[in-house]
Design a protein around this motif. Structure first.
Motif, PDB file in Angstrom:
ATOM      1  N   PHE A 209       0.735  -1.229   0.208  1.00 31.25           N
ATOM      2  CA  PHE A 209       0.037  -0.154   0.005  1.00 31.25           C
ATOM      3  C   PHE A 209       1.053   1.209   0.009  1.00 31.25           C
ATOM      4  N   ALA A 210       2.192   1.204   0.765  1.00 29.85           N
ATOM      5  CA  ALA A 210       2.938   2.306   0.519  1.00 29.85           C
ATOM      6  C   ALA A 210       3.424   2.578  -0.700  1.00 29.85           C
ATOM      7  N   LEU A 211       3.806   1.848  -1.432  1.00 32.22           N
ATOM      8  CA  LEU A 211       4.289   1.854  -2.881  1.00 32.22           C
ATOM      9  C   LEU A 211       3.272   2.749  -3.508  1.00 32.22           C
ATOM     10  N   ASP A 212       2.255   2.683  -3.517  1.00 33.22           N
ATOM     11  CA  ASP A 212       1.201   3.693  -4.121  1.00 33.22           C
ATOM     12  C   ASP A 212       0.629   4.922  -3.308  1.00 33.22           C
ATOM     13  N   SER A 213       0.571   4.813  -2.161  1.00 33.29           N
ATOM     14  CA  SER A 213      -0.050   5.928  -1.230  1.00 33.29           C
ATOM     15  C   SER A 213       1.235   6.960  -1.295  1.00 33.29           C
ATOM     16  N   ILE A 214       2.573   6.805  -1.162  1.00 22.32           N
ATOM     17  CA  ILE A 214       3.581   7.623  -0.876  1.00 22.32           C
ATOM     18  C   ILE A 214       3.659   8.375  -2.212  1.00 22.32           C
ATOM     19  N   PRO A 215       3.850   7.930  -3.157  1.00 23.53           N
ATOM     20  CA  PRO A 215       4.030   8.597  -4.575  1.00 23.53           C
ATOM     21  C   PRO A 215       2.784   9.378  -4.875  1.00 23.53           C
ATOM     22  N   ALA A 216       1.545   8.872  -4.350  1.00 19.63           N
ATOM     23  CA  ALA A 216       0.196   9.650  -4.498  1.00 19.63           C
ATOM     24  C   ALA A 216       0.299  10.819  -3.582  1.00 19.63           C
ATOM     25  N   VAL A 217       0.689  10.916  -2.469  1.00 17.22           N
ATOM     26  CA  VAL A 217       0.529  12.065  -1.472  1.00 17.22           C
ATOM     27  C   VAL A 217       1.621  12.969  -2.100  1.00 17.22           C
ATOM     28  N   PHE A 218       2.871  12.514  -2.791  1.00 10.45           N
ATOM     29  CA  PHE A 218       3.720  13.467  -3.278  1.00 10.45           C
ATOM     30  C   PHE A 218       3.223  14.146  -4.702  1.00 10.45           C
ATOM     31  N   GLY A 219       2.065  13.537  -5.231  1.00 10.54           N
ATOM     32  CA  GLY A 219       1.491  14.060  -6.215  1.00 10.54           C
ATOM     33  C   GLY A 219       0.677  15.649  -5.926  1.00 10.54           C
ATOM     34  N   VAL A 220       0.438  15.443  -4.659  1.00 10.58           N
ATOM     35  CA  VAL A 220      -0.351  16.798  -4.243  1.00 10.58           C
ATOM     36  C   VAL A 220       0.551  17.699  -3.438  1.00 10.58           C
ATOM     37  N   THR A 221       1.680  17.218  -3.038  1.00 13.74           N
ATOM     38  CA  THR A 221       2.731  18.290  -2.137  1.00 13.74           C
ATOM     39  C   THR A 221       3.841  17.752  -2.205  1.00 13.74           C
ATOM     40  N   LYS A 222       4.951  18.524  -2.291  1.00 14.27           N
ATOM     41  CA  LYS A 222       6.323  18.176  -2.393  1.00 14.27           C
ATOM     42  C   LYS A 222       7.078  18.350  -1.120  1.00 14.27           C
ATOM     43  N   ASP A 223       6.299  18.629  -0.232  1.00 10.94           N
ATOM     44  CA  ASP A 223       6.771  19.217   1.254  1.00 10.94           C
ATOM     45  C   ASP A 223       6.869  17.957   2.188  1.00 10.94           C
ATOM     46  N   PRO A 224       8.018  17.379   2.448  1.00  8.76           N
ATOM     47  CA  PRO A 224       8.013  16.271   3.360  1.00  8.76           C
ATOM     48  C   PRO A 224       7.192  16.583   4.571  1.00  8.76           C
ATOM     49  N   PHE A 225       7.127  17.574   5.197  1.00  6.05           N
ATOM     50  CA  PHE A 225       6.399  17.505   6.382  1.00  6.05           C
ATOM     51  C   PHE A 225       4.999  17.462   6.320  1.00  6.05           C
ATOM     52  N   LEU A 226       4.418  18.043   5.248  1.00  2.00           N
ATOM     53  CA  LEU A 226       2.963  17.950   4.816  1.00  2.00           C
ATOM     54  C   LEU A 226       2.672  16.400   4.521  1.00  2.00           C
ATOM     55  N   VAL A 227       3.755  15.631   3.645  1.00  2.00           N
ATOM     56  CA  VAL A 227       3.429  14.473   3.345  1.00  2.00           C
ATOM     57  C   VAL A 227       3.356  13.509   4.498  1.00  2.00           C
ATOM     58  N   PHE A 228       4.278  13.571   5.710  1.00  2.00           N
ATOM     59  CA  PHE A 228       4.447  13.000   6.708  1.00  2.00           C
ATOM     60  C   PHE A 228       3.454  13.064   7.637  1.00  2.00           C
TER      61      PHE A 228
END
Length: 338
Positions: A209-228
């Motif tokens: 699941f992380a292999l799709d959810s992590i790239p997906a959330v990077f698709g809406v923001t590049k900020d690591p703080f917001l992704v985390f």
């Protein structure tokens, strides 16, 4: 990308850890079956915490950061519903008593949070080092969307992951849950209870699941703080959400299709962003507010269409879906009876 001071990272991580420890105490101190009223209360509580944090981000970081956080959180929350399908299968396959399901979920979610934090750090570093990272992320999401559609009616093999097979070789597995303990003694020998395998199964399936959810959330923001934080606050309420909608999951017959469309949409967004930044500015970008609107419309339409379909065809039930073909076991690979 907003420059987040160290104190903000520290305070946020402390808040997330405090919430998790609190959740753990609630679940483990008094093992019990969770009923709808309790599940509703804690689901509303954790959604409220996530929304309040988003408002704080909006006020302190500006509307752009706030919109990106809420978009990422909604993406992660919607994708986490697919996780719940697998959690239901895991609990059924390992016959986990109702009073121990909270503990198993929390330990699995903790492992998932640590894993995703590591993947987020790797993803952020890759974005900074390699300009084509968005292209790779976009292709991964489109491939995942296609696989999810192809295998939407297949059940994932939660007992046949690499880590579960490895865990079985470490110690004998007891048939007894021994009051919810992970390890116990039987006839003078140390054994694992089935809860260890449940914990490993939840953590290892989250890798996929992380292999799709992590790239997906990077698709809406590049900020690591917001992704985390979007990942963390989506995962924190997963225990309560599991018990709240456990009986409703099988009614979401079009969920896999809706999630596939969302993943494909974000994949296209990432590819367009790569082309805009690294090839030619004439390629349009998809703004985050538009992405948020599209994702919400897809989720609402998918839910409504699922409920209408089940009302007309009550015999239909949703499947968890899988992003890989189920491996056929040879007779000698069948696990021994627990």
């Amino acid at each position: 990308m907003v420059d987040i001071p160290a104190w903000a990272w520290g305070a946020t991580i402390a808040l997330i850890l405090a919430l998790f420890v609190f959740d753990l105490l609630v679940a483990v101190r008094r093992p019990h079956a969770v009923h709808i009223r309790e599940a509703t209360f804690w689901s509303v509580f954790y959604i409220g915490v996530a929304l309040l944090f988003g408002l704080a981000v909006w006020v302190l970081g500006g509307s752009k950061a706030g919109t990106e956080y809420f978009s990422g959180w909604i993406v992660e929350k919607s994708l986490s519903v697919d996780n719940l399908f697998v959690f239901v299968i895991i609990m059924a396959r390992f016959a986990v008593p109702a009073e121990f399901q909270q503990k198993a979920l929390l330990f699995g979610i903790a492992a998932a949070l640590v894993l995703r934090a590591a993947l987020i750090a790797v993803g952020a570093a890759a974005i900074n080092l390699f300009s084509f990272t968005f292209l790779i992320f976009g292709l991964i999401l489109i491939w995942t969307a296609v696989q999810l559609i192809r295998h939407r009616n297949e059940q994932p093999d939660v007992e046949d992951t690499f880590l579960v097979r490895g865990a079985r070789k470490i110690l004998p597995v007891s048939q007894d849950f021994h009051g919810g303990r992970m390890l116990a003694h039987e006839d003078g020998h140390r054994v694992m209870t089935p809860l260890v395998l449940v914990f490993v199964a939840i953590g290892s399936t989250d890798v996929l699941f992380a292999l799709d959810s992590i790239p997906a959330v990077f698709g809406v923001t590049k900020d690591p703080f917001l992704v985390f934080t979007a990942n963390a606050f989506a995962l924190l309420g997963l225990r309560a959400l599991y018990f709240l909608i456990e009986g409703l999951l099988e009614r979401l017959v079009f969920l896999s299709i809706g999630l596939s469309v969302i993943l494909a949409f974000i994949g296209v967004k990432l590819i367009l962003q790569f082309l805009h930044e690294d090839v030619t500015k004439s390629v349009p970008e998809i703004p985050t507010p538009l992405s948020l609107g599209v994702i919400l419309v897809i989720l609402l339409f998918t839910t409504a269409a699922s409920l209408v379909r089940v009302h007309r065809h009550p015999e239909e039930k949703a499947q968890a879906g899988s992003i890989r073909k189920r491996r056929e076991k040879r007779p000698e690979e069948e696990p021994a009876a627990r």
